[in-house]
Enzyme design. Structure first.
Site, PDB file in Angstrom:
ATOM      1  N   ASP A 137       0.835  -1.195   0.000  1.00 10.85           N
ATOM      2  CA  ASP A 137       0.000   0.000   0.000  1.00 10.85           C
ATOM      3  C   ASP A 137       0.874   1.251   0.000  1.00 10.85           C
ATOM      4  OD1 ASP A 137      -2.241  -1.627   0.179  1.00 10.85           O
ATOM      5  OD2 ASP A 137      -2.284  -1.550   2.368  1.00 10.85           O
ATOM      6  N   LYS A 138       0.319   2.339  -0.462  1.00 10.87           N
ATOM      7  CA  LYS A 138       1.051   3.609  -0.538  1.00 10.87           C
ATOM      8  C   LYS A 138       1.765   3.937   0.775  1.00 10.87           C
ATOM      9  CE  LYS A 138       0.278   8.592  -0.946  1.00 10.87           C
ATOM     10  NZ  LYS A 138      -0.724   9.679  -1.137  1.00 10.87           N
TER      11      LYS A 138
END
Length: 313
Positions: A137-138
């Protein structure tokens, strides 16, 4: 465009073998499907002539490839720093910084890990997703492996599918579990919020195991390992059992702080503006050597600082 020029002269050991089999054996950087495509398109020749994949070979025949390859990606290279832990001719192992999106997409057309990798090595543009075989995830930091050629890419994708890749994470959660545990709950799309995942009876199998590394005055640092790789799996599973990851605005719900957290500590915690999750270790079979390899990535400074802060509280 990339020009590929290769040649090989058959010997007595190749006599009676199929053209596609010998070519795949000699040019190991390309998959058999890729070689079949070249044969079909007339870019792979036997003694200067187009032939079928099942053509049987004789001694002293010339297999030649003269092909032009187009990049499979249209994304542009960008000079974005990446922390490379290890690199050879087959793979890159890197430590992704928090805040970096992995793939370009809606809302993030540039400034991603893909763009950074294309700047680091333009040849990655000829691979799906610039050789990226799994994602983070970011706002999750940590270790990732990237393939540098087609064979390595297919090999690593297969290992992930067969659950041969072991991934370990550090997760800082709200609350103190009594002990480690295995969470075996299916995960699928949230029934109402389509951008979220949730434990869902109609979802796919998802298995997460965790151990307690340290208890931190109402919070806990966990060692988490994945047996499956569902989207947001760790975040969803830990929130489901009542121990959401600290700073997770999507799955944390109302439980942002442990009971008894002072106002001054709350102020400091709120400065950490992402989920406290770091991919720490990665184990897989090296696609070229066939040996089991292990890599680890240091936790970023912001997470280390937060752990130290909770330890002193």
């Amino acid at each position: 465009m990339k020009k590929i020029t290769l040649s090989y002269e058959t010997n007595s050991l190749d006599s009676g073998e199929r053209l596609d089999s010998v070519t795949a054996r000699e040019f190991t950087q390309f998959s058999r499907a890729h070689i079949q495509k070249w044969i079909k398109e007339g870019q792979l020749l036997l003694d200067g002539k187009s032939v079928k994949p099942k053509q049987l070979l004789k001694t002293n025949q010339l297999i030649s490839i003269d092909a032009l390859e187009e990049p499979v990606l249209e994304d542009k290279p960008e000079n974005i720093p990446i922390d490379i832990i290890s690199e050879d001719k087959d793979i890159i192992v890197l430590n992704k910084q928090p805040g970096l999106v992995v793939h370009p997409g809606a809302g993030n057309p540039k400034g991603t890990l893909v763009n950074a990798l294309l700047h680091h090595d333009k040849e990655l543009g000829f691979l799906p997703r610039a050789g990226i075989v799994h994602r983070l995830d970011k706002d999750t930091s940590g270790i990732m492996v990237v393939a540098k050629n087609e064979i390595s890419y297919l090999n690593l994708v297969s290992q992930l599918k067969d659950r041969k890749v072991k991934r370990s994470y550090l997760a800082l959660v709200v609350g103190e579990p009594l002990s480690g545990s295995t969470i075996n709950e299916p995960i699928g799309r949230h029934p109402k919020l389509r951008t979220k995942q949730a434990v869902n009876a109609k979802g796919k199998e998802a298995i997460t195991t965790f151990k307690i590394q340290e208890k931190l005055n109402g919070y806990s640092l966990l060692n988490v390992s994945l047996e499956t790789g569902r989207t947001h799996q760790i975040r969803v599973h830990l929130a489901f059992i009542g121990f959401p990851i600290l700073g997770d605005s999507v799955y944390g719900g109302r439980k942002k702080f442990a009971s008894g957290t002072s106002e001054s500590l709350k102020t400091e915690i709120l400065k950490f503006s992402r989920q406290a999750l770091h991919a720490e270790k990665l184990e897989f079979i090296h696609p070229a050597s066939g040996k089991l390899v292990n890599y680890s990535a240091k936790a970023p400074k912001d997470l280390i600082k937060l752990i130290e802060l909770l330890n002193k509280s």
